[in-house]
Design an enzyme around this catalytic site. Structure first.
Site, PDB file in Angstrom:
ATOM      1  N   GLY A 167      48.700   5.860  51.085  1.00  0.00           N
ATOM      2  CA  GLY A 167      48.112   5.239  49.902  1.00  0.00           C
ATOM      3  C   GLY A 167      47.607   3.834  50.119  1.00  0.00           C
ATOM      4  CB  SER A 168      46.861   1.896  53.194  1.00  0.00           C
ATOM      5  OG  SER A 168      48.160   1.669  53.699  1.00  0.00           O
ATOM      6  CG  ASP A 227      56.688 -27.010  65.368  1.00  0.00           C
ATOM      7  OD1 ASP A 227      55.863 -26.574  64.543  1.00  0.00           O
ATOM      8  OD2 ASP A 227      57.579 -26.292  65.859  1.00  0.00           O
ATOM      9  CB  SER A 283      57.424 -18.914  56.584  1.00  0.00           C
ATOM     10  OG  SER A 283      57.204 -18.637  57.959  1.00  0.00           O
ATOM     11  CE1 TYR A 304      58.565 -19.453  52.812  1.00  0.00           C
ATOM     12  CE2 TYR A 304      57.518 -17.566  51.740  1.00  0.00           C
ATOM     13  CZ  TYR A 304      57.420 -18.789  52.366  1.00  0.00           C
ATOM     14  OH  TYR A 304      56.179 -19.356  52.572  1.00  0.00           O
ATOM     15  CE  LYS A 359      53.084 -16.107  60.100  1.00  0.00           C
ATOM     16  NZ  LYS A 359      52.282 -15.984  58.875  1.00  0.00           N
ATOM     17  CB  SER A 370      54.835 -19.099  49.458  1.00  0.00           C
ATOM     18  OG  SER A 370      54.716 -17.718  49.736  1.00  0.00           O
TER      19      SER A 370
END
Length: 321
Positions: free
Chosen positions: A211-212, A30, A88, A148, A186, A125
């Site tokens: 509107g979720s 990493d 990402s 991406y 993240k 992805s």
């Protein structure tokens, strides 16, 4: 086996490292984080040492684009490579850097696998689909809306081509909306499961787009991601969706969290500033994944949030109190 994990200090990579460490010899590679940022202000690397606390194995700090790091990975002679390292962040504007890190380096990883006869399993992805209609199916309507997603689509093409020419075992896993312990570092790109959970624990009503209840995603728990990666070792080469096959709304997440935490703070609704370029519905077609990898998701959204909640509380108590 000897297992190499790139991006091993990130969310998914660190979970894989800890899962395999007692069974196999594991090398984590990493870049780890620094203060370097993209033009959008977000960090260039999310790898964090805290994700690897408790890990028992080898760690190499290095960039996958660096010759010395490539040499280190080659000399390890892995039996299996999990390639999770990538840029990402879907909001990054530096197309050149994303293509170098995500696509160019993938050829080096493939070469290492070919030289050692390694099985190669890599992170693709759901972003490869862009605004393709749901359920999203591999090979149908891929139309990435950002560089991406494009880089991942090109990785899939490269993997397929190399497999066809050489027979090398290559599996690409198109992750949908992954959540679970280890994603905190993240930052802004962590899931809304975590972000809503932290808002609620701080006594605030969760902030949702208007509107979720109709904005739906295929949310997939980290434990099912680990399952798919393990099955990919002996599955058929190919590109596969990894989701639940069941789309759930952001409102569902907020409601489940409030119910599990035992509060009723209501909801704060805000206008969606990304409405013109927003994915309002994603759902993975996982029938080929069931066939090719013998994969069957085990975690419902309700059960997974209940399982994840102690970690969310731990994060809140250690990072926000």
């Amino acid at each position: 086996m000897k297992i190499l994990i790139t991006g091993g200090a990130g969310f998914i990579g660190s979970n894989l490292a800890k899962y395999f460490m007692d069974k196999h010899e594991v090398l984590v590679v990493d870049k780890f984080r620094s203060n370097e940022t993209f033009s959008n202000g977000n960090l260039k690397s999310f790898g964090h040492y805290k994700n690897l606390i408790g890990f028992k194995g080898q760690i190499h700090c290095g960039d996958i684009c660096d010759r010395d790091t490539i040499k280190k990975m080659r000399e390890f002679k892995p039996d299996v490579i999990y390639h999770e390292a990538a840029i990402s962040d879907t909001t990054v504007a530096e197309q050149d850097e994303i293509m170098r890190v995500n696509l160019n380096s993938f050829k080096d990883i493939i070469d290492i696998a070919y030289e050692n006869g390694s099985k190669l399993i890599y992170a693709s992805s759901g972003a490869t689909y862009g605004d393709a209609p749901s359920p999203q199916s591999v090979g149908k309507g891929e139309n990435p809306g950002n560089v991406y997603g494009f880089s991942k689509l090109m990785m899939d093409e490269m993997g397929r081509e190399f497999n066809a020419k050489t027979g090398l075992h290559i599996v690409g896993l198109r992750y949908f909306n992954v959540y679970g312990d280890g994603e905190f570092y993240k930052n802004k790109t962590a899931s809304m499961v975590l972000q809503f959970g932290l808002q609620i624990l701080s006594g605030k009503a969760p902030r949702l787009f208007e509107g979720s209840d109709k904005i739906k995603r295929d949310f997939i728990y980290i434990q099912d991601i680990i399952l798919a990666n393990e099955l990919a070792i002996n599955g058929d080469s190919g590109v596969y969706n990894v989701g639940t096959g069941n789309a759930r709304s952001f409102q569902d997440i907020a409601d489940i969290l409030q119910r599990e935490i035992g509060v009723n703070l209501g909801n704060e609704y805000i206008a969606n500033p990304f409405a013109s370029q927003y994915q309002f519905f994603t759902q993975a077609d996982i029938e080929p994944t069931r066939t090719g990898l013998k994969y069957e998701p085990r975690w419902s959204l309700e059960d997974a949030i209940k399982d994840y909640l102690p970690a969310i509380k731990r994060i809140y108590n250690s990072e926000f109190k």
